[in-house]
Each structure stands twice: as C-alpha cells, then as structure tokens.
Design a protein around this motif. Structure first.
Motif, PDB file in Angstrom:
ATOM      1  N   UNK A 188      13.933  62.156  72.145  1.00 46.39           N
ATOM      2  CA  UNK A 188      13.362  60.939  71.323  1.00 46.39           C
ATOM      3  C   UNK A 188      13.490  60.772  70.331  1.00 46.39           C
ATOM      4  N   UNK A 189      12.643  61.826  69.871  1.00 49.93           N
ATOM      5  CA  UNK A 189      12.841  62.218  68.032  1.00 49.93           C
ATOM      6  C   UNK A 189      14.537  62.541  67.724  1.00 49.93           C
ATOM      7  N   UNK A 190      14.997  63.200  68.422  1.00 49.54           N
ATOM      8  CA  UNK A 190      16.638  63.652  67.594  1.00 49.54           C
ATOM      9  C   UNK A 190      17.668  61.870  68.056  1.00 49.54           C
ATOM     10  N   UNK A 191      17.158  61.337  69.070  1.00 58.99           N
ATOM     11  CA  UNK A 191      17.778  59.809  68.553  1.00 58.99           C
ATOM     12  C   UNK A 191      17.094  59.251  68.377  1.00 58.99           C
ATOM     13  N   UNK A 192      15.835  58.913  67.628  1.00 60.21           N
ATOM     14  CA  UNK A 192      15.513  58.620  66.754  1.00 60.21           C
ATOM     15  C   UNK A 192      16.014  58.287  65.236  1.00 60.21           C
ATOM     16  N   UNK A 193      16.615  59.918  64.820  1.00 60.65           N
ATOM     17  CA  UNK A 193      16.564  60.920  63.984  1.00 60.65           C
ATOM     18  C   UNK A 193      18.407  59.764  63.761  1.00 60.65           C
ATOM     19  N   UNK A 194      19.179  60.044  64.704  1.00 60.58           N
ATOM     20  CA  UNK A 194      20.133  59.096  64.441  1.00 60.58           C
ATOM     21  C   UNK A 194      20.694  58.290  64.789  1.00 60.58           C
ATOM     22  N   UNK A 195      19.812  56.966  65.006  1.00 63.78           N
ATOM     23  CA  UNK A 195      19.640  56.003  65.112  1.00 63.78           C
ATOM     24  C   UNK A 195      19.659  55.360  63.107  1.00 63.78           C
ATOM     25  N   UNK A 196      18.350  56.316  62.833  1.00 67.43           N
ATOM     26  CA  UNK A 196      17.736  55.752  61.318  1.00 67.43           C
ATOM     27  C   UNK A 196      19.090  56.360  60.740  1.00 67.43           C
ATOM     28  N   UNK A 197      19.925  57.571  60.207  1.00 69.64           N
ATOM     29  CA  UNK A 197      20.697  58.215  60.110  1.00 69.64           C
ATOM     30  C   UNK A 197      21.928  56.829  59.822  1.00 69.64           C
ATOM     31  N   UNK A 214      21.911  54.180  60.660  1.00 69.48           N
ATOM     32  CA  UNK A 214      21.897  52.863  60.386  1.00 69.48           C
ATOM     33  C   UNK A 214      21.726  53.015  58.603  1.00 69.48           C
ATOM     34  N   UNK A 215      20.934  53.862  58.376  1.00 66.71           N
ATOM     35  CA  UNK A 215      21.116  53.806  56.802  1.00 66.71           C
ATOM     36  C   UNK A 215      22.432  53.839  56.353  1.00 66.71           C
ATOM     37  N   UNK A 216      23.370  54.791  57.366  1.00 69.46           N
ATOM     38  CA  UNK A 216      24.687  55.071  56.531  1.00 69.46           C
ATOM     39  C   UNK A 216      25.874  53.849  56.765  1.00 69.46           C
ATOM     40  N   UNK A 217      25.446  52.752  57.276  1.00 68.25           N
ATOM     41  CA  UNK A 217      26.048  51.807  57.220  1.00 68.25           C
ATOM     42  C   UNK A 217      25.472  50.657  56.259  1.00 68.25           C
ATOM     43  N   UNK A 218      24.357  50.906  56.137  1.00 71.32           N
ATOM     44  CA  UNK A 218      23.486  49.920  55.216  1.00 71.32           C
ATOM     45  C   UNK A 218      24.259  50.394  53.535  1.00 71.32           C
ATOM     46  N   UNK A 219      24.058  51.592  53.234  1.00 66.97           N
ATOM     47  CA  UNK A 219      25.033  52.475  52.013  1.00 66.97           C
ATOM     48  C   UNK A 219      26.152  51.552  51.595  1.00 66.97           C
ATOM     49  N   UNK A 220      26.679  52.002  53.753  1.00 67.68           N
ATOM     50  CA  UNK A 220      28.674  51.405  53.085  1.00 67.68           C
ATOM     51  C   UNK A 220      28.894  49.785  53.106  1.00 67.68           C
ATOM     52  N   UNK A 221      27.912  48.824  53.233  1.00 68.11           N
ATOM     53  CA  UNK A 221      27.755  47.687  53.370  1.00 68.11           C
ATOM     54  C   UNK A 221      27.619  47.856  51.711  1.00 68.11           C
ATOM     55  N   UNK A 222      26.820  48.206  51.052  1.00 69.19           N
ATOM     56  CA  UNK A 222      26.542  47.643  50.172  1.00 69.19           C
ATOM     57  C   UNK A 222      27.761  48.054  49.025  1.00 69.19           C
TER      58      UNK A 222
END
Length: 122
Positions: free
Chosen positions: A85-94, A96-104
């Motif tokens: 579960x922690x690995x999945x959360x970490x991957x999803x958080x990463x 989302x953060x990457x997507x936000x960064x690219x959008x910005x």
C-alpha cells in the motif's frame, strides 16, 4: 592569496554554511566574508554556485529515480500488506506531483510566449 580563498568562501556559502563557517573553510576572517558579501559580484557568484549545486543534485536525483521506481514497482508485486500500500501511495503521489509540475511548466511557457508576443508588437 585572495584569489584562491574567495572561491572556497563562495562554495561554502552556496552550500548553506554560515559566514563564520565559510570564513574558516576559506581561511579568512568573518569580516572579510561580510565585506565580500557587500559586493554584488560576490553575491552573484554565491547565487550562481548555489544554482549549479542544485542542478547537479537534480541530475543525480533524476538518475536515481528510475531505480526508485523499479524498487516501488517491485514492492507492488512482491510485498504484502502495508508495504505494498505504501509503495502504491508513493508512486501515485509522485505521479501527481510530476503532473502538476509539468502543467505548471507548460502554463508558464505559454505566459512567457504571450508576453514576448505582446512586447514584439510594441
């Protein structure tokens, strides 16, 4: 003498050391560091060195990121329960953060292009 000490002070300050620590590693007095810091060119050298250090750090992180993702994906397949579960959360958080960064980044580039176009028309 100063020519070899000044770069040492620049590096120390760029690494986040205090003026006292920078003075010690450069072999100069704290007053010398403060005097140098009053010079715009010295201040710019520190800023440039800090930027270069950050670029190097980002490069190392990027190089290690594929290993980190591989480890997380492996944990998704091979671990149980909480670790999975922690690995999945970490991957999803990463992701989302990457997507936000690219959008910005794209939005900023569009704004810069629009501003350049307006300046070109003046």
């Amino acid at each position: 003498m100063t020519s070899t000490r000044r770069p040492a002070a620049v590096l120390a300050l760029a690494q986040g050391r205090t003026t006292g620590q920078a003075a010690k590693s450069a072999g100069v007095s704290g007053r010398t560091i403060l005097r140098w810091l009053d010079e715009p060119s010295f201040h710019q050298e520190v800023t440039d060195a800090r930027t270069e250090l950050l670029h190097l750090a980002v490069g190392r992180l990027a190089a290690a990121s594929t290993k980190a993702v591989d480890a997380l994906v492996d944990a998704l397949d091979n671990e149980r329960g909480q670790a999975r579960v922690q690995a999945a959360r970490t991957l999803l958080d990463a992701c989302l953060a990457l997507r936000e960064s690219l959008d910005l980044e794209q939005r900023l580039a569009a704004l810069e292009t629009a501003e350049n176009d307006q300046e070109g028309r003046r």
